[in-house]
Write a protein that holds these residues in place. Structure first.
Motif, PDB file in Angstrom:
ATOM      1  N   UNK A  24       8.069   3.820  -8.758  1.00  0.00           N
ATOM      2  CA  UNK A  24       7.978   2.368  -8.852  1.00  0.00           C
ATOM      3  C   UNK A  24       8.691   1.656  -7.708  1.00  0.00           C
ATOM      4  N   UNK A  25       9.775   2.234  -7.196  1.00  0.00           N
ATOM      5  CA  UNK A  25      10.554   1.596  -6.140  1.00  0.00           C
ATOM      6  C   UNK A  25      10.295   2.224  -4.780  1.00  0.00           C
ATOM      7  N   UNK A  26       9.220   2.985  -4.657  1.00  0.00           N
ATOM      8  CA  UNK A  26       8.905   3.649  -3.401  1.00  0.00           C
ATOM      9  C   UNK A  26       7.873   2.851  -2.616  1.00  0.00           C
ATOM     10  N   UNK A  27       7.899   3.041  -1.281  1.00  0.00           N
ATOM     11  CA  UNK A  27       6.778   2.575  -0.471  1.00  0.00           C
ATOM     12  C   UNK A  27       5.601   3.526  -0.682  1.00  0.00           C
ATOM     13  N   UNK A  28       4.396   3.093  -0.332  1.00  0.00           N
ATOM     14  CA  UNK A  28       3.219   3.938  -0.509  1.00  0.00           C
ATOM     15  C   UNK A  28       2.251   3.740   0.646  1.00  0.00           C
ATOM     16  N   UNK A  29       1.437   4.764   0.887  1.00  0.00           N
ATOM     17  CA  UNK A  29       0.388   4.694   1.906  1.00  0.00           C
ATOM     18  C   UNK A  29      -0.876   5.297   1.305  1.00  0.00           C
ATOM     19  N   UNK A  30      -1.931   4.529   1.299  1.00  0.00           N
ATOM     20  CA  UNK A  30      -3.235   5.021   0.870  1.00  0.00           C
ATOM     21  C   UNK A  30      -4.062   5.370   2.107  1.00  0.00           C
ATOM     22  N   UNK A  31      -4.785   6.472   2.032  1.00  0.00           N
ATOM     23  CA  UNK A  31      -5.604   6.899   3.172  1.00  0.00           C
ATOM     24  C   UNK A  31      -7.027   7.220   2.722  1.00  0.00           C
ATOM     25  N   UNK A  32      -7.947   7.106   3.656  1.00  0.00           N
ATOM     26  CA  UNK A  32      -9.330   7.505   3.421  1.00  0.00           C
ATOM     27  C   UNK A  32      -9.983   7.769   4.771  1.00  0.00           C
ATOM     28  N   UNK A  33     -11.155   8.383   4.751  1.00  0.00           N
ATOM     29  CA  UNK A  33     -11.840   8.740   5.996  1.00  0.00           C
ATOM     30  C   UNK A  33     -13.314   8.373   5.926  1.00  0.00           C
TER      31      UNK A  33
ATOM     32  N   UNK B 152       2.078  -0.023   1.878  1.00  0.00           N
ATOM     33  CA  UNK B 152       2.597  -1.065   1.001  1.00  0.00           C
ATOM     34  C   UNK B 152       4.091  -0.906   0.817  1.00  0.00           C
ATOM     35  N   UNK B 153       4.776  -2.045   0.637  1.00  0.00           N
ATOM     36  CA  UNK B 153       6.206  -2.027   0.397  1.00  0.00           C
ATOM     37  C   UNK B 153       6.525  -1.768  -1.063  1.00  0.00           C
ATOM     38  N   UNK B 154       7.804  -1.886  -1.415  1.00  0.00           N
ATOM     39  CA  UNK B 154       8.232  -1.590  -2.775  1.00  0.00           C
ATOM     40  C   UNK B 154       7.658  -2.571  -3.793  1.00  0.00           C
TER      41      UNK B 154
ATOM     42  N   UNK C  53       1.303  -2.953   6.450  1.00  0.00           N
ATOM     43  CA  UNK C  53       0.598  -2.497   7.656  1.00  0.00           C
ATOM     44  C   UNK C  53      -0.752  -1.914   7.249  1.00  0.00           C
ATOM     45  N   UNK C  54      -1.776  -2.228   8.024  1.00  0.00           N
ATOM     46  CA  UNK C  54      -3.067  -1.552   7.885  1.00  0.00           C
ATOM     47  C   UNK C  54      -3.426  -0.967   9.239  1.00  0.00           C
ATOM     48  N   UNK C  55      -3.889   0.282   9.234  1.00  0.00           N
ATOM     49  CA  UNK C  55      -4.098   0.998  10.495  1.00  0.00           C
ATOM     50  C   UNK C  55      -5.360   1.850  10.398  1.00  0.00           C
ATOM     51  N   UNK C  56      -6.068   1.968  11.499  1.00  0.00           N
ATOM     52  CA  UNK C  56      -7.227   2.866  11.574  1.00  0.00           C
ATOM     53  C   UNK C  56      -7.184   3.626  12.886  1.00  0.00           C
TER      54      UNK C  56
ATOM     55  N   UNK D 145      11.416   7.128   1.020  1.00  0.00           N
ATOM     56  CA  UNK D 145      10.700   7.738  -0.099  1.00  0.00           C
ATOM     57  C   UNK D 145       9.301   7.141  -0.121  1.00  0.00           C
ATOM     58  N   UNK D 146       8.292   7.986  -0.106  1.00  0.00           N
ATOM     59  CA  UNK D 146       6.928   7.486   0.047  1.00  0.00           C
ATOM     60  C   UNK D 146       5.954   8.269  -0.839  1.00  0.00           C
ATOM     61  N   UNK D 147       4.953   7.573  -1.322  1.00  0.00           N
ATOM     62  CA  UNK D 147       3.854   8.192  -2.057  1.00  0.00           C
ATOM     63  C   UNK D 147       2.603   8.111  -1.195  1.00  0.00           C
ATOM     64  N   UNK D 148       2.034   9.266  -0.864  1.00  0.00           N
ATOM     65  CA  UNK D 148       0.804   9.331  -0.077  1.00  0.00           C
ATOM     66  C   UNK D 148      -0.349   9.503  -1.055  1.00  0.00           C
ATOM     67  N   UNK D 149      -1.306   8.569  -1.032  1.00  0.00           N
ATOM     68  CA  UNK D 149      -2.382   8.575  -2.016  1.00  0.00           C
ATOM     69  C   UNK D 149      -3.750   8.639  -1.344  1.00  0.00           C
ATOM     70  N   UNK D 150      -4.616   9.500  -1.878  1.00  0.00           N
ATOM     71  CA  UNK D 150      -5.973   9.619  -1.365  1.00  0.00           C
ATOM     72  C   UNK D 150      -6.932  10.004  -2.468  1.00  0.00           C
ATOM     73  N   UNK D 151      -8.239   9.871  -2.210  1.00  0.00           N
ATOM     74  CA  UNK D 151      -9.228  10.150  -3.250  1.00  0.00           C
ATOM     75  C   UNK D 151      -9.924  11.493  -3.071  1.00  0.00           C
ATOM     76  N   UNK D 152      -9.346  12.383  -2.266  1.00  0.00           N
ATOM     77  CA  UNK D 152      -9.875  13.739  -2.117  1.00  0.00           C
ATOM     78  C   UNK D 152      -8.963  14.711  -2.873  1.00  0.00           C
ATOM     79  N   UNK D 153      -9.449  15.235  -3.998  1.00  0.00           N
ATOM     80  CA  UNK D 153      -8.643  16.171  -4.778  1.00  0.00           C
ATOM     81  C   UNK D 153      -8.301  17.423  -3.980  1.00  0.00           C
TER      82      UNK D 153
END
Length: 364
Positions: free
Chosen positions: A208-217, A233-235, A241-244, A275-283
């Motif tokens: 809940x208090x971590x930054x996170x980054x979502x990725x996709x391709x 995303x921040x806490x 930031x958005x980056x490609x 502390x970061x959560x890396x999230x993606x939609x590829x299992x």
């Protein structure tokens, strides 16, 4: 690794090893040398092999297993398929599917062997012992009147049912199919769902208090170019930031997803996340990132760099999310691929991108 010079377009006496084709300083293929040495089709295949930025030793890979680890079981399977009539019941689709699921279960070996024995009815139930003339009766000796076969022992005996209840696993008797094979695999599916639900709740609370980054391709098969889209995303869950980023010589959508995940870890390092959560939609990619052992697939080099980057964070978690939750990262990747250029935007959201129809996605 030695090069097979007969595959070359022309003889090149200076090339003896694969390492001669690699720029060890920049960790990149020597593109011009490869294009001038090999036939065009072979050169493109070489350039599509990912190279790790981190130095790592060569390893042996066994193609007979999905895990690419050598097992005696896989050798037996290959010999069986080569020598038996395809009409043999051992090679029927349902049987093969069952054992494929069985040997991939994350369970102790002795339990896997027990399940294997149950599936072939190799356990010493009274019904089997009577058939072998070891005993004359097959009636359950635990106060029941039924015949003790494998199905009865594990699912119908009152003593067994009490044992399931005491283990808080009464749900294993809920499956109504009388065939023991689908029941055995159904047990593991339900067990994994329960563990995922329980574990997921605790992880999400911790994040809940971590930054996170979502990725996709996004991936273009014709040009072998892919684009990575990342949303940091921040806490308080606002987009910071958005980056490609664009990638060339990409061989498949799986490689594209792995590269996007790698770019996400690099972005987290660049932003100084602790502390970061890396999230993606590829299992597939998320599972490989969570694994503690070295990957042996075509993604090996990329996974080496991801595992190395994990050490740059105090805490890092890789989490699978549904594709419906990953729209912003996907839109960024798709736009970059369409325009053939990357981007880096600070504190800016893209709520109204008119990108038309989304790119088709390949299943994991």
């Amino acid at each position: 690794m030695e090069l097979k010079m007969w595959q070359n377009r022309r003889e090149n006496g200076e090339l003896a090893m694969v390492s001669d084709l690699i720029d060890n300083i920049n960790k990149k293929w020597k593109t011009e040398l490869i294009m001038n040495t090999f036939q065009k089709e072979i050169a493109h295949k070489i350039l599509q092999i990912p190279l790790a930025k981190t130095d790592c030793k060569d390893m042996k890979v066994w193609k007979g297993e999905l895990s690419e680890e050598f097992t005696v079981r896989s050798v037996y399977k290959l010999l069986q398929e080569a020598s038996l009539d395809p009409s043999n019941y051992l090679l029927q689709a349902d049987t093969k599917d069952f054992y494929k699921k069985l040997w991939n279960l994350q369970l102790p070996t002795k339990i896997l062997i027990l399940i294997w024995r149950i599936s072939w009815n190799y356990i010493p139930s009274l019904a089997n012992l009577r058939q072998k003339r070891v005993t004359t009766t097959a009636r359950c000796p635990r106060g029941c009147s039924e015949e003790e076969d494998s199905f009865y022992v594990f699912r119908q005996c009152l003593v067994s049912m009490d044992a399931w209840i005491s283990l808080n696993m009464a749900w294993v008797t809920e499956y109504t199919d009388q065939n023991i094979w689908p029941w055995l695999t159904w047990l593991e599916v339900v067990r994994e769902r329960k563990l995922t639900t329980t574990t997921g709740r605790s992880e999400h609370k911790e994040e809940e208090l971590w930054e996170s980054i979502q990725f996709d391709a996004a991936f273009d098969t014709n040009s072998s170019i892919s684009a990575s889209g990342m949303v940091a995303r921040g806490q308080n869950r606002e987009i910071t930031v958005s980056k490609s980023t664009l990638h060339s010589n990409v061989s498949s959508p799986f490689v594209a997803e792995a590269l996007a995940c790698l770019e996400a870890t690099r972005l987290g390092i660049r932003l100084g996340f602790n502390s970061v959560t890396i999230m993606g939609d590829s299992k597939t990619i998320i599972k490989k990132c969570k694994a503690g052992v070295r990957d042996k697939s075509v993604l090996s080099a990329i996974m080496v760099d991801i595992q190395n980057n994990k050490n740059r964070f105090q805490n890092i978690i890789f989490r699978f999310i549904q594709r419906t939750e990953n729209g912003k990262a996907h839109d960024l990747a798709k736009e970059a691929l369409k325009k053939e250029e990357g981007s880096y935007l600070v504190e800016e959201t893209r709520e109204n991108l008119d990108l038309g129809e989304r790119w088709p996605r390949n299943p994991d």
